[in-house]
Design an enzyme around this catalytic site. Structure first.
Site, PDB file in Angstrom:
ATOM      1  N   GLU A 340       0.821  -1.228   0.000  1.00 22.75           N
ATOM      2  CA  GLU A 340       0.000   0.000   0.000  1.00 22.75           C
ATOM      3  C   GLU A 340       0.848   1.268   0.000  1.00 22.75           C
ATOM      4  O   GLU A 340       0.601   2.204   0.760  1.00 22.75           O
ATOM      5  CB  GLU A 340      -0.976  -0.016   1.182  1.00 22.75           C
ATOM      6  N   GLU A 442      -6.676  -9.610  -2.725  1.00 21.51           N
ATOM      7  CA  GLU A 442      -7.374  -9.577  -1.432  1.00 21.51           C
ATOM      8  C   GLU A 442      -8.866  -9.307  -1.637  1.00 21.51           C
ATOM      9  O   GLU A 442      -9.432  -8.408  -1.029  1.00 21.51           O
ATOM     10  CB  GLU A 442      -6.773  -8.496  -0.523  1.00 21.51           C
TER      11      GLU A 442
END
Length: 572
Positions: A340, A442
């Protein structure tokens, strides 16, 4: 130059989807129409195009910037574009995030917010940065809608120009079935190959007595799940393990390979739980992704690492990556390198090195050149605010030649919102311009009603599996008792892991609709016929006069690199 050209071409493509400019004075050629939601705004000649742009300075909060009220229609989708340039950097936070945000105010006075377009990390040296994305208007009528520029640290002044908000008219509702034809076409062409069956039979054999069955036993396309190591390793959780072993061919540790989990205290490594789980998965033929070598968000960094700086921090990071890749060598296929990084830049800021992310890739690639290295980020497919920024980041890392293999798109879809296959495709199309594989790393979503959840999962999975750039799909949970988003995101429930409506729908896709099992009567199909089969491992069975001919059983595999696989059957 190529990046600039692509942005211009893509922006023109977006205009094809849109009409009716909602903003007034989007070129900032006059002082009117925009509200200065900041201490000081002024027109300047430091512009992107035209004669003027608007400078925002003397801010006290990150959310202050030029804003304008617009009118939107319920449930419609709007394309957003604008340009921003930082005029200075912030010494303690070199990398800034800039956004075009939307504020919705309801009759009750309640406000909700959406990030329509964002870019990070951004520096003064980047010059004009293109913000591009979209937002969906709420289903309910809103009293007012305001779009505004925001993001950098209050000490950072910036200039904005060439803003635009237009309705995207060619984006049907998620329930519109028009997307199925396109995704089915991709699935048929990309995920399947021809199996050409050639039968030679003994003279006089009655073809009415012969049946040929072609049945897929294992899929090659990666469908996987996150796995919780403590639960997997617990002796009493055999049903959890069995469900994973029976229904998935890839897995990713939920948290046990993250740095705080393996070295919560400096010098005290504990890879045991992760390795026990990985070895168990691999013994059942399941491949494993490594997640994640580092994570640049401060909340995900253990205190002893946060206390380091300079060379000591660099040495600690390099030691951790070398140790981890050495211990997991040959056990994991992928590594997420810096999780991220669009949303967190702690390491870059701490080391005053905006390009430290590239160094992390270099370290990982040197430590284990055999493992495939990934970017991994969120809000790039579930919504479009960061999609352009992620493409820019992927291009930068790819061009640096530091070992990047692919892009991970997390795909945690917004709770209670039907994933729109048309918008998913639009965002994946944009990301695919990086020219590297995309993995859905995810995926999950939420809906209280399990039948609605089943519809949501099917639409999302078909859109993802039906995109040619997607190379694998992993769920971020399936069991209500271990899912981070709870029962409303689950596919199976209770101590027996009983599939609910959503789970039955997903399993039907993975194990029925996207697997091949065909039986052909030789008298009808002839001695030469074709089966269009999904890629994977197969068995061919011959039945003669109602009995299985075990001596004629064959096994074979077909892969994406094969347009046609030939199978010869000799019946005597």
């Amino acid at each position: 130059m190529l990046v600039t050209l692509f942005i211009a071409v893509f922006f023109r493509m977006c205009i094809m989807y849109a009409y009716g400019e909602l903003l007034k004075n989007g070129g900032f050629e006059a002082e009117g129409d925009w509200q200065c939601f900041a201490p000081h705004c002024e027109l300047v000649t430091n512009k992107h195009t035209g004669q003027h742009a608007m400078k925002i300075s003397n801010r006290t909060h990150f959310f202050q910037g030029a804003s304008q009220f617009i009118h939107v229609e319920p449930s419609k989708t709007y394309a957003v574009s604008g340009y921003i340039k930082l005029l200075n950097d912030q010494p303690e936070h070199h990398s800034q995030m800039v956004t075009m945000a939307v504020e919705f105010t309801y009759s009750s006075g309640y406000k909700s917010y959406d990030t329509a377009a964002a870019h990070a990390p951004v520096l003064k040296s980047d010059g004009w940065v293109h913000l591009q994305g979209e937002f969906g208007a709420p289903r309910d009528h809103v009293k007012t809608t305001r779009i505004y520029f925001q993001g950098p640290h209050p000490s950072v002044d910036f200039v904005v120009d060439d803003a635009s908000v237009t309705e995207m008219t060619s984006v049907p509702l998620p329930t519109d079935p028009s997307w199925r034809k396109q995704t089915d076409s991709v699935i048929h062409s990309k995920r399947m190959s021809n199996i050409q069956i050639h039968v030679s039979a003994a003279p006089g054999l009655n073809r009415n007595d012969v049946q040929i069955r072609v049945v897929q036993k294992k899929k090659s396309f990666p469908f996987g799940t996150v796995v919780n190591a403590p639960v997997y390793n617990r002796e009493s959780q055999s049903k959890y393990r069995d469900f994973i072993h029976n229904h998935f061919n890839w897995a990713v540790p939920e948290g046990r390979l993250k740095w705080p989990a393996v070295e919560g205290h400096q010098g005290h490594d504990n890879f045991g739980p992760a390795l026990k789980m990985i070895n168990g998965l691999k013994s059942h033929g399941i491949k494993v992704r490594g997640h994640t070598l580092v994570w640049s968000s401060q909340f995900a960094i253990q205190p002893w690492v946060q206390a380091l700086s300079g060379d000591k921090l660099r040495q600690a990071v390099e030691h951790h990556i070398q140790l981890t890749t050495n211990i997991t060598h040959g056990l994991v296929e992928h590594w997420d390198v810096n999780n991220e990084n669009l949303h967190g830049t702690w390491y870059q800021d701490r080391l005053h090195d905006p390009d430290y992310n590239l160094e992390l890739f270099r370290i990982a690639h040197r430590a284990d050149p055999s493992v495939k290295l990934f970017l991994n980020d969120n809000t790039v497919v579930r919504s479009g605010g960061f999609t352009q920024a992620y493409l820019d980041m992927a291009r930068k890392v790819k061009s640096a030649n530091v070992g990047l293999y692919g892009m991970g798109v997390q795909s945690h879809f917004i709770a209670g919102r039907d994933p729109n296959p048309h918008l998913i495709k639009l965002r994946l199309d944009l990301l695919a311009q990086a020219g590297i594989p995309i993995w859905v790393t995810e995926m999950d979503l939420m809906a209280g009603d399990e039948n609605t959840r089943a519809d949501y999962y099917e639409r999302a999975l078909r859109a993802l599996y039906g995109h040619p750039a997607v190379e694998g799909i992993l769920l971020w949970g399936f069991w209500d008792q271990r899912h981070w988003r709870g029962v409303n995101a689950s596919l199976v429930q209770g101590p027996d892991l009983t599939p609910n409506a959503a789970g039955r729908r997903v399993l039907d896709l993975l194990e029925n609709q996207w697997m091949t099992d065909e039986t052909h009567e030789l008298s009808q199909s002839g001695d030469r016929f074709t089966v269009r089969g999904f890629h994977g491992d197969y068995e061919l069975h011959v039945r003669y006069q109602g009995h299985e001919r075990n001596d004629l059983k064959q096994t074979f595999s077909i892969s994406p690199s094969q347009a046609t696989h030939n199978v010869n059957v000799h019946i005597h």
